[in-house]
Design an enzyme around this catalytic site. Sequence first.
Site, PDB file in Angstrom:
ATOM      1  N   HIS A   1      34.795  42.078  31.704  1.00  0.00           N
ATOM      2  CA  HIS A   1      34.231  42.464  32.998  1.00  0.00           C
ATOM      3  C   HIS A   1      34.717  43.850  33.400  1.00  0.00           C
ATOM      4  O   HIS A   1      33.918  44.714  33.799  1.00  0.00           O
ATOM      5  CB  HIS A   1      34.642  41.427  34.053  1.00  0.00           C
ATOM      6  CG  HIS A   1      34.267  41.766  35.457  1.00  0.00           C
ATOM      7  ND1 HIS A   1      33.162  41.234  36.089  1.00  0.00           N
ATOM      8  CD2 HIS A   1      34.839  42.591  36.378  1.00  0.00           C
ATOM      9  CE1 HIS A   1      33.079  41.716  37.321  1.00  0.00           C
ATOM     10  NE2 HIS A   1      34.096  42.541  37.516  1.00  0.00           N
ATOM     11  N   GLU A   2      36.021  44.080  33.313  1.00  0.00           N
ATOM     12  CA  GLU A   2      36.558  45.391  33.714  1.00  0.00           C
ATOM     13  C   GLU A   2      36.079  46.486  32.767  1.00  0.00           C
ATOM     14  O   GLU A   2      35.775  47.600  33.198  1.00  0.00           O
ATOM     15  CB  GLU A   2      38.086  45.340  33.788  1.00  0.00           C
ATOM     16  CG  GLU A   2      38.647  44.339  34.785  1.00  0.00           C
ATOM     17  CD  GLU A   2      38.065  44.447  36.184  1.00  0.00           C
ATOM     18  OE1 GLU A   2      37.559  45.528  36.551  1.00  0.00           O
ATOM     19  OE2 GLU A   2      38.089  43.442  36.913  1.00  0.00           O
TER      20      GLU A   2
ATOM     21  N   ASP B   1      29.900  41.143  34.993  1.00  0.00           N
ATOM     22  CA  ASP B   1      29.925  39.756  34.519  1.00  0.00           C
ATOM     23  C   ASP B   1      29.078  39.575  33.263  1.00  0.00           C
ATOM     24  O   ASP B   1      29.501  38.917  32.300  1.00  0.00           O
ATOM     25  CB  ASP B   1      29.408  38.816  35.615  1.00  0.00           C
ATOM     26  CG  ASP B   1      30.421  38.585  36.728  1.00  0.00           C
ATOM     27  OD1 ASP B   1      31.589  38.976  36.557  1.00  0.00           O
ATOM     28  OD2 ASP B   1      30.042  38.014  37.766  1.00  0.00           O
TER      29      ASP B   1
ATOM     30  N   GLU C   1      29.022  44.538  39.913  1.00  0.00           N
ATOM     31  CA  GLU C   1      29.759  43.333  39.542  1.00  0.00           C
ATOM     32  C   GLU C   1      28.917  42.419  38.659  1.00  0.00           C
ATOM     33  O   GLU C   1      29.446  41.753  37.759  1.00  0.00           O
ATOM     34  CB  GLU C   1      30.206  42.594  40.804  1.00  0.00           C
ATOM     35  CG  GLU C   1      31.136  43.394  41.696  1.00  0.00           C
ATOM     36  CD  GLU C   1      32.430  43.808  41.002  1.00  0.00           C
ATOM     37  OE1 GLU C   1      32.875  43.072  40.092  1.00  0.00           O
ATOM     38  OE2 GLU C   1      32.984  44.852  41.360  1.00  0.00           O
TER      39      GLU C   1
ATOM     40  N   HIS D   1      32.651  47.577  33.752  1.00  0.00           N
ATOM     41  CA  HIS D   1      32.545  48.464  34.916  1.00  0.00           C
ATOM     42  C   HIS D   1      32.461  49.925  34.487  1.00  0.00           C
ATOM     43  O   HIS D   1      31.900  50.755  35.201  1.00  0.00           O
ATOM     44  CB  HIS D   1      33.735  48.264  35.854  1.00  0.00           C
ATOM     45  CG  HIS D   1      33.521  47.164  36.850  1.00  0.00           C
ATOM     46  ND1 HIS D   1      32.393  47.087  37.634  1.00  0.00           N
ATOM     47  CD2 HIS D   1      34.292  46.108  37.200  1.00  0.00           C
ATOM     48  CE1 HIS D   1      32.483  46.032  38.421  1.00  0.00           C
ATOM     49  NE2 HIS D   1      33.614  45.408  38.168  1.00  0.00           N
TER      50      HIS D   1
END
Length: 677
Positions: free
Chosen positions: A514-515, A579, A575, A518
């Site tokens: 997830h990070e 995900d 976000e 980003h």
Amino acid sequence: MNKYYLSLLFPGILTLNMQASAQNSKTKFIDQANMDLSVKPGDDFYTYASGTWIKNNPVPAKETRWGSFNVLRDFNINAVRSILEEAEKNTGAPAGSVEKRVGDFYTAGMDSMRIEKLGFTPIKADLTRIGKINSLTGILDEAAFMRTTGIGNPFFGAYVGQDRKNVTKNIPQLSQGGTTLPDRDYYLKNDARSLKVQEAYKNYIKTLFTLTGTPESEAQKHASTIFNFEKELASLQMSRVEMRDPHKTYNKFTVTDFNRVTPAINWSVLLPKMKISGQDTILVNVPKFFSGLNSLLSSTPVKDLKTYLEWNVLKNSAAYLSSPFVEANFAFTQILTGQKVQTPRWQRMSSLTDNNIGELLGQLYVKKYFKPQAKARMQELIENLRKAYEIRIKNIDWMSDPTKEKALAKLHAFNTKIGYPDKWKSYEGLQISRTSFFQNLRNADTWAYNEMVKQLGKPVDRSRWGMTPPTVNAYYSPVMNEIVFPAGILQFPFFDPNADDAVNYGGIGAVIGHEMSHGFDDSGSQYDKDGNLRNWWTEEDLTKFKAKTKALGEQFDSYTVLDTIHVNGKLTMGENIGDLGGLNAAYEAFKMTKQGQSNEKIDGFTPDQRFFLSWAQVWRGNILAETAAQFILTDPHSPGEYRTIGAPVNMDAWYKAFNVQEGDKLYKKPEDRIRIW
């Protein structure tokens, strides 16, 4: 770290959390007792995975939501309490030691008898000083003083941070601000929810002024004055969706040129009073806000501006004064969030200790609770996820080789931080007294401001952290091009050394992915490998990327949260991409493991089923209606129910794992499944 450049895994969990003790090898990491097996996973995967847990875990009275994150916090905040109380009792700790400073800060906050006796004495001098102002110049001077001494941040935001187009340099930055309610829409909308909040807000203003001795009729007028002034500020603000565009909010001015935009505000004079000296250039996120503020300051009577400054003192202090102020503050919070009872004082003081001197408290935490093995395992998982992401980028069918090359360069340049800083903040010069709670808070705010402005003229310090070690969360910083995992998140349901790979990859693996994602979401993808805001896409690839993000936005727009309120697909875009990309990358990495390549069941579930169920149990939870309505306006994350299903319904592996067929409610045709990273 500047909040505009921070992409979090989860909102609002910046309170203390401690690492749970490792569970034994017999633990059912995926427990059927928490599930609702009467529901088809293809119809309602959220309820299937977590239905019984959700039914049996309503929101406690002192909370606004209750889910896996909150369980971790609640379980571990008691461990934090023991650390703080141990420090509190250690009266023999040497002066200046970490134990002494942490213990004194917490002790002062827990001394409710002394705080009650003081009433609103701690802010009387501030109110008296504001009362003597008689000009707009005096108003602006006081606003600068308030900002530098921890009293408040009236009219606008100001900070020092990296220049997004030259990230080796720090630069003064100005941002829209000056309002109190969580979002500008609370001022501008007239639906029933918004009107209820507006009335509660006016009543809160009136109550606080009355508590300081202002006659009720005058306090009522103050409430109207303040609300109307802030409503004007709100009308000048850019929406949260617009603020997601880093180019729109990048506006560089010389100080001289910006003075022409705001003739009533002389920045050449004001900035030095804000301790920002020797700077000829500034970044402004919303210039039209400041031109509007200029007009508003010029047309508003000085007496009304004084009332507004007094309100800034009151609202920023109420939660830390005697109980009538604290109770009024909580009564307003109840309207916004629906919370039933006030959070216990020890828990509030624990959070304040973390928020103000988190790298002192963090040292005590990691010494006692953080295991080196967890850091080593995380480093291994991160490298596995990086390999998986590299494979996925190379196999993307919609992206050209030149763009892939730049994407891979960015991926390989990711810096990683795990657990806690290599270099702790010393908080040198911060005065902490065992007997002056309110002054400790002011001192901490003043210290933090001075520490921030000291960064001007210095090389960017890439060792700094934007979260404290005990935090259960994670983040990505575009300007740093770094992914950061505080020690607090390295625990179940995200991570457990005794868990099988399916559980760890579906949990912390998806968090890592997830990070990383980003860095490639709709906003983060506009920054290059060095963190600079600079396009690295071919025009054709960027067009294809935007088409895919548009489809993802439409998917989330269709999800209903409360009655007529839907998820905002544009606000939550980053976000949701995080995900989707993160879960895909985690699955890719999982399939490289021995378990990922097997079909051996554990507790009745295949490896792939356990992977997706691990993801689902991270997001299970309940939330109060008032809080849910607020989050739709303010939170860039989708609700947990839709984070659970939003990515899996686009993954072929999920359909295969749970035999999801056409006709099932969550079914999407293969050609409609969104594949980005």
